[in-house]
Design a protein around this motif. Structure first.
Motif, PDB file in Angstrom:
ATOM      1  N   ALA A   7     168.987  46.803 -53.040  1.00 56.61           N
ATOM      2  CA  ALA A   7     169.698  46.875 -51.761  1.00 56.61           C
ATOM      3  C   ALA A   7     169.119  47.982 -50.882  1.00 56.61           C
ATOM      4  N   ILE A   8     168.790  49.107 -51.489  1.00 59.63           N
ATOM      5  CA  ILE A   8     168.199  50.223 -50.739  1.00 59.63           C
ATOM      6  C   ILE A   8     166.822  49.836 -50.211  1.00 59.63           C
ATOM      7  N   ILE A   9     166.024  49.178 -51.040  1.00 55.54           N
ATOM      8  CA  ILE A   9     164.699  48.720 -50.620  1.00 55.54           C
ATOM      9  C   ILE A   9     164.833  47.696 -49.493  1.00 55.54           C
ATOM     10  N   ALA A  10     165.758  46.759 -49.635  1.00 54.43           N
ATOM     11  CA  ALA A  10     165.962  45.738 -48.603  1.00 54.43           C
ATOM     12  C   ALA A  10     166.335  46.379 -47.269  1.00 54.43           C
ATOM     13  N   ARG A  11     167.204  47.373 -47.309  1.00 46.87           N
ATOM     14  CA  ARG A  11     167.609  48.062 -46.076  1.00 46.87           C
ATOM     15  C   ARG A  11     166.420  48.771 -45.441  1.00 46.87           C
ATOM     16  N   ALA A  12     165.605  49.452 -46.262  1.00 46.38           N
ATOM     17  CA  ALA A  12     164.445  50.182 -45.734  1.00 46.38           C
ATOM     18  C   ALA A  12     163.417  49.228 -45.120  1.00 46.38           C
ATOM     19  N   VAL A  13     163.154  48.114 -45.781  1.00 38.03           N
ATOM     20  CA  VAL A  13     162.204  47.125 -45.259  1.00 38.03           C
ATOM     21  C   VAL A  13     162.745  46.521 -43.965  1.00 38.03           C
ATOM     22  N   THR A  14     164.017  46.189 -43.948  1.00 40.77           N
ATOM     23  CA  THR A  14     164.647  45.630 -42.747  1.00 40.77           C
ATOM     24  C   THR A  14     164.552  46.605 -41.585  1.00 40.77           C
ATOM     25  N   ASP A  15     164.896  47.858 -41.837  1.00 38.34           N
ATOM     26  CA  ASP A  15     164.834  48.874 -40.772  1.00 38.34           C
ATOM     27  C   ASP A  15     163.416  49.042 -40.250  1.00 38.34           C
ATOM     28  N   ALA A  16     162.431  49.067 -41.164  1.00 38.83           N
ATOM     29  CA  ALA A  16     161.031  49.254 -40.753  1.00 38.83           C
ATOM     30  C   ALA A  16     160.543  48.084 -39.910  1.00 38.83           C
ATOM     31  N   LEU A  37     163.923  37.456 -43.955  1.00 37.88           N
ATOM     32  CA  LEU A  37     164.273  37.014 -45.305  1.00 37.88           C
ATOM     33  C   LEU A  37     163.444  37.829 -46.292  1.00 37.88           C
ATOM     34  N   ILE A  38     164.121  38.478 -47.232  1.00 36.78           N
ATOM     35  CA  ILE A  38     163.445  39.275 -48.257  1.00 36.78           C
ATOM     36  C   ILE A  38     163.771  38.657 -49.611  1.00 36.78           C
ATOM     37  N   VAL A  39     162.749  38.418 -50.405  1.00 29.52           N
ATOM     38  CA  VAL A  39     162.909  37.864 -51.745  1.00 29.52           C
ATOM     39  C   VAL A  39     162.339  38.856 -52.747  1.00 29.52           C
TER      40      VAL A  39
END
Length: 75
Positions: free
Chosen positions: A24-33, A46-48
């Motif tokens: 979840a933390i990685i998904a948030r960081a990738v989304t923000d970036a 979409l993140i898998v």
């Protein structure tokens, strides 16, 4: 000319073992970036996550599982 909709698909492959919270933390960081640097709206991303078993991953010409066994046998 029509409006271009920015979308992205991100596939993250990593060794198994990360918790749901870590993902979840990685998904948030990738989304923000991607939102900040590429203008991708979070709803258009979409993140898998693909968890790969250690015996199915190799690095530098050797299986990671074998490297781990070798490093623990030296202790």
């Amino acid at each position: 000319m029509g409006r271009t909709v920015q979308m992205a698909y991100v596939r993250i492959e990593m060794l198994s073992g990360r918790s749901e919270e870590q993902k979840a933390i990685i998904a948030r960081a990738v989304t923000d970036a991607l939102q900040e640097h590429a203008g991708i709206a979070p709803a258009r991303l979409l993140i898998v996550f693909e968890d790969v078993a250690v015996e199915n991953w190799a690095s530098d010409g050797a299986l990671v599982s074998a490297k781990r066994r070798a490093s623990t046998s030296k202790i």
